[in-house]
Design a protein around this motif. Structure first.
Motif, PDB file in Angstrom:
ATOM      1  N   TYR A 243      53.907 124.901  94.499  1.00 33.95           N
ATOM      2  CA  TYR A 243      52.889 125.560  93.686  1.00 33.95           C
ATOM      3  C   TYR A 243      51.543 124.885  93.906  1.00 33.95           C
ATOM      4  CZ  TYR A 243      50.375 127.419  89.705  1.00 33.95           C
ATOM      5  OH  TYR A 243      49.437 128.034  88.919  1.00 33.95           O
ATOM      6  N   GLN A 244      50.547 125.691  94.239  1.00 35.67           N
ATOM      7  CA  GLN A 244      49.192 125.162  94.454  1.00 35.67           C
ATOM      8  C   GLN A 244      48.417 125.272  93.141  1.00 35.67           C
ATOM      9  OE1 GLN A 244      48.431 123.540  97.148  1.00 35.67           O
ATOM     10  NE2 GLN A 244      50.305 124.103  98.207  1.00 35.67           N
ATOM     11  N   ALA A 245      48.350 124.179  92.414  1.00 38.67           N
ATOM     12  CA  ALA A 245      47.643 124.128  91.137  1.00 38.67           C
ATOM     13  C   ALA A 245      46.204 123.684  91.372  1.00 38.67           C
ATOM     14  CB  ALA A 245      48.344 123.144  90.192  1.00 38.67           C
ATOM     15  N   PRO A 246      45.315 123.970  90.437  1.00 40.56           N
ATOM     16  CA  PRO A 246      43.940 123.482  90.567  1.00 40.56           C
ATOM     17  C   PRO A 246      43.848 121.954  90.625  1.00 40.56           C
ATOM     18  CG  PRO A 246      44.102 125.100  88.812  1.00 40.56           C
ATOM     19  CD  PRO A 246      45.490 124.817  89.270  1.00 40.56           C
ATOM     20  N   ILE A 247      44.889 121.276  90.192  1.00 49.32           N
ATOM     21  CA  ILE A 247      44.887 119.806  90.194  1.00 49.32           C
ATOM     22  C   ILE A 247      45.747 119.228  91.311  1.00 49.32           C
ATOM     23  CG2 ILE A 247      44.308 119.514  87.772  1.00 49.32           C
ATOM     24  CD1 ILE A 247      47.314 119.207  87.209  1.00 49.32           C
ATOM     25  N   GLY A 248      46.137 120.069  92.266  1.00 53.38           N
ATOM     26  CA  GLY A 248      46.925 119.591  93.391  1.00 53.38           C
ATOM     27  C   GLY A 248      48.245 120.322  93.516  1.00 53.38           C
ATOM     28  N   THR A 249      48.956 119.976  94.544  1.00 51.90           N
ATOM     29  CA  THR A 249      50.214 120.636  94.855  1.00 51.90           C
ATOM     30  C   THR A 249      51.330 120.132  93.940  1.00 51.90           C
ATOM     31  OG1 THR A 249      49.493 120.797  97.143  1.00 51.90           O
ATOM     32  CG2 THR A 249      51.818 121.167  96.726  1.00 51.90           C
TER      33      THR A 249
ATOM     34  N   GLU B 114      63.163 120.594  87.617  1.00 51.90           N
ATOM     35  CA  GLU B 114      62.026 119.692  87.841  1.00 51.90           C
ATOM     36  C   GLU B 114      60.769 120.497  88.132  1.00 51.90           C
ATOM     37  OE1 GLU B 114      60.605 116.078  90.817  1.00 51.90           O
ATOM     38  OE2 GLU B 114      62.665 116.776  90.905  1.00 51.90           O
ATOM     39  N   ILE B 115      59.663 120.030  87.566  1.00 51.93           N
ATOM     40  CA  ILE B 115      58.318 120.498  87.927  1.00 51.93           C
ATOM     41  C   ILE B 115      57.480 119.235  88.001  1.00 51.93           C
ATOM     42  CG2 ILE B 115      56.295 121.827  87.232  1.00 51.93           C
ATOM     43  CD1 ILE B 115      58.169 123.703  85.698  1.00 51.93           C
ATOM     44  N   ASP B 116      56.963 118.946  89.183  1.00 50.36           N
ATOM     45  CA  ASP B 116      56.271 117.674  89.341  1.00 50.36           C
ATOM     46  C   ASP B 116      55.110 117.790  90.310  1.00 50.36           C
ATOM     47  OD1 ASP B 116      55.751 115.006  88.888  1.00 50.36           O
ATOM     48  OD2 ASP B 116      57.477 114.266  90.003  1.00 50.36           O
ATOM     49  N   HIS B 117      54.189 116.867  90.191  1.00 51.31           N
ATOM     50  CA  HIS B 117      53.082 116.745  91.131  1.00 51.31           C
ATOM     51  C   HIS B 117      53.610 116.137  92.422  1.00 51.31           C
ATOM     52  CE1 HIS B 117      50.284 117.537  87.865  1.00 51.31           C
ATOM     53  NE2 HIS B 117      50.988 116.687  87.143  1.00 51.31           N
ATOM     54  N   ILE B 118      53.076 116.574  93.534  1.00 49.16           N
ATOM     55  CA  ILE B 118      53.451 116.002  94.830  1.00 49.16           C
ATOM     56  C   ILE B 118      52.357 115.034  95.238  1.00 49.16           C
ATOM     57  CG2 ILE B 118      53.918 116.471  97.253  1.00 49.16           C
ATOM     58  CD1 ILE B 118      54.910 119.236  96.422  1.00 49.16           C
TER      59      ILE B 118
ATOM     60  N   ASP C  70      50.605 129.937  86.626  1.00 45.43           N
ATOM     61  CA  ASP C  70      49.394 130.723  86.900  1.00 45.43           C
ATOM     62  C   ASP C  70      48.706 131.123  85.599  1.00 45.43           C
ATOM     63  OD1 ASP C  70      49.555 130.685  89.689  1.00 45.43           O
ATOM     64  OD2 ASP C  70      50.510 132.664  89.823  1.00 45.43           O
ATOM     65  N   GLU C  71      49.498 131.585  84.624  1.00 44.88           N
ATOM     66  CA  GLU C  71      48.954 131.998  83.332  1.00 44.88           C
ATOM     67  C   GLU C  71      48.337 130.806  82.593  1.00 44.88           C
ATOM     68  OE1 GLU C  71      52.169 135.649  82.745  1.00 44.88           O
ATOM     69  OE2 GLU C  71      52.449 133.776  81.642  1.00 44.88           O
TER      70      GLU C  71
ATOM     71  N   TRP D  83      41.774 115.876  83.663  1.00 47.97           N
ATOM     72  CA  TRP D  83      41.473 117.276  83.946  1.00 47.97           C
ATOM     73  C   TRP D  83      42.250 118.179  82.985  1.00 47.97           C
ATOM     74  CZ3 TRP D  83      43.474 121.975  84.933  1.00 47.97           C
ATOM     75  CH2 TRP D  83      42.655 122.930  85.524  1.00 47.97           C
ATOM     76  N   LEU D  84      43.549 117.918  82.825  1.00 48.43           N
ATOM     77  CA  LEU D  84      44.387 118.752  81.953  1.00 48.43           C
ATOM     78  C   LEU D  84      43.897 118.717  80.505  1.00 48.43           C
ATOM     79  CD1 LEU D  84      47.867 117.830  83.449  1.00 48.43           C
ATOM     80  CD2 LEU D  84      46.819 120.118  83.470  1.00 48.43           C
TER      81      LEU D  84
END
Length: 158
Positions: A10-16, A28-32, A54-55, A147-148
């Motif tokens: 997932y390409q988030a505004p704060i990174g992948t 799991e949902i985590d920053h790479i 996305d939402e 940022w969050l």
């Protein structure tokens, strides 16, 4: 029970970020924070998580409704449950989180449990700050935490 795992990037505004499902729940949902390539094989749950993220990042979602399956100790599970009671756009201290868990002396243990949270953003450990109001600890990195928090504060004021 499904023994496969499914993965989406997932390409988030704060990174992948990476989203992993076992077919029955998100696990799991985590920053790479590395450059290793990830083989994607998303399932419907990964797609559902992507849609909800996305939402969230568009400002139209303030809470998540995903089937989650975690494997933590009873204390970690209690800490992650307490995190889910922090309203969007608000913060609490680690001490307050420990009090909510009816274990007020467990401040350091709470920080450790939060650091093992397998569901970045969805279970909002980024909403926990130091007792003096400073930003402390976030496995995704302090710039992402800042940022969050800024993003949620701005959206909650609309």
């Amino acid at each position: 029970m499904n023994t496969n795992t499914y993965t989406a990037v997932y390409q988030a505004p704060i990174g992948t970020m990476v989203i992993i499902s076992n077919g029955d729940a998100i696990i799991e949902i985590d920053h790479i924070n590395h450059e290793e390539p990830i083989t994607e094989n998303p399932d419907k749950l990964c797609e559902q998580a992507t849609k909800q993220l996305d939402e969230y990042f568009s400002g139209s979602r303030t809470a998540f409704d995903l089937p989650l399956s975690s494997k933590g100790t009873p204390f970690q599970e209690a800490a992650w449950l307490a995190l889910q009671t922090i309203p969007y756009g608000e913060t609490i201290s680690y001490g307050e989180q420990a009090k909510r868990m009816e274990n007020p002396k467990a401040v350091r243990a709470v920080g450790g449990a939060n650091g093992k949270n397998p569901f970045s953003i969805v279970i909002p450990c980024h909403r926990v700050i130091g007792a003096n109001g400073t930003l402390t600890g976030y496995t995704g990195g302090m710039s992402r935490k800042e940022w969050l928090l800024d993003f949620e504060k701005q959206n909650s004021e609309k």
